[in-house]
Write a protein that holds these residues in place. Structure first.
Motif, PDB file in Angstrom:
ATOM      1  N   TYR A  10      54.955 -10.169   3.237  1.00 34.82           N
ATOM      2  CA  TYR A  10      53.955  -9.728   2.266  1.00 34.82           C
ATOM      3  C   TYR A  10      53.204  -8.510   2.788  1.00 34.82           C
ATOM      4  N   VAL A  11      52.808  -8.555   4.043  1.00 37.74           N
ATOM      5  CA  VAL A  11      52.093  -7.431   4.645  1.00 37.74           C
ATOM      6  C   VAL A  11      52.978  -6.189   4.688  1.00 37.74           C
ATOM      7  N   LEU A  17      54.542  -0.145   0.072  1.00 34.45           N
ATOM      8  CA  LEU A  17      54.032   0.387  -1.188  1.00 34.45           C
ATOM      9  C   LEU A  17      52.979   1.468  -0.974  1.00 34.45           C
ATOM     10  N   ALA A  18      52.307   1.434   0.159  1.00 33.52           N
ATOM     11  CA  ALA A  18      51.263   2.414   0.448  1.00 33.52           C
ATOM     12  C   ALA A  18      51.811   3.700   1.047  1.00 33.52           C
ATOM     13  N   GLU A  19      53.090   3.747   1.341  1.00 29.96           N
ATOM     14  CA  GLU A  19      53.676   4.961   1.926  1.00 29.96           C
ATOM     15  C   GLU A  19      53.696   6.086   0.893  1.00 29.96           C
ATOM     16  N   LEU A  29      59.677  -0.897   5.202  1.00 33.39           N
ATOM     17  CA  LEU A  29      60.069  -2.262   4.873  1.00 33.39           C
ATOM     18  C   LEU A  29      61.219  -2.732   5.746  1.00 33.39           C
ATOM     19  N   LEU A  30      62.167  -1.854   5.993  1.00 33.09           N
ATOM     20  CA  LEU A  30      63.327  -2.232   6.791  1.00 33.09           C
ATOM     21  C   LEU A  30      62.962  -2.459   8.256  1.00 33.09           C
ATOM     22  N   PHE A  31      62.269  -1.477   8.867  1.00 27.88           N
ATOM     23  CA  PHE A  31      62.032  -1.535  10.312  1.00 27.88           C
ATOM     24  C   PHE A  31      60.802  -2.330  10.728  1.00 27.88           C
ATOM     25  N   TYR A  32      59.842  -2.499   9.841  1.00 26.75           N
ATOM     26  CA  TYR A  32      58.683  -3.335  10.160  1.00 26.75           C
ATOM     27  C   TYR A  32      58.806  -4.741   9.592  1.00 26.75           C
TER      28      TYR A  32
END
Length: 73
Positions: A10-11, A17-19, A29-32
């Motif tokens: 979720y985080v 989305l904030a990028e 999303l992929l790497f974090y």
């Protein structure tokens, strides 16, 4: 452990989305999110996989004669 995974994803979705660009969001999303989550689940799922393999191996060794040790006549 699943609630931690859900919260972390979720985080990371909110971070993505904030990028400022779509590519940066996908990479965030992929790497974090997805790669660390998959690694975490794979590492902590190892004992469960070993236990399941041992149980299936033990089940295949035991005779399936209904639980008694006498041979059928």
């Amino acid at each position: 452990m699943h609630i931690i995974v859900i919260a972390w994803l979720y985080v990371t979705v909110l971070m993505a989305l904030a990028e400022s660009s779509v590519v940066a969001g996908i990479l965030t999303l992929l790497f974090y999110g997805l790669v660390p989550t998959a690694l975490l689940l794979w590492l902590f799922g190892g004992p469960v996989r070993r236990r399941a393999a041992r149980l299936s191996q033990d089940a295949s060794r035991t005779p399936s004669g209904g639980g008694d040790d006498k041979p059928a006549q």
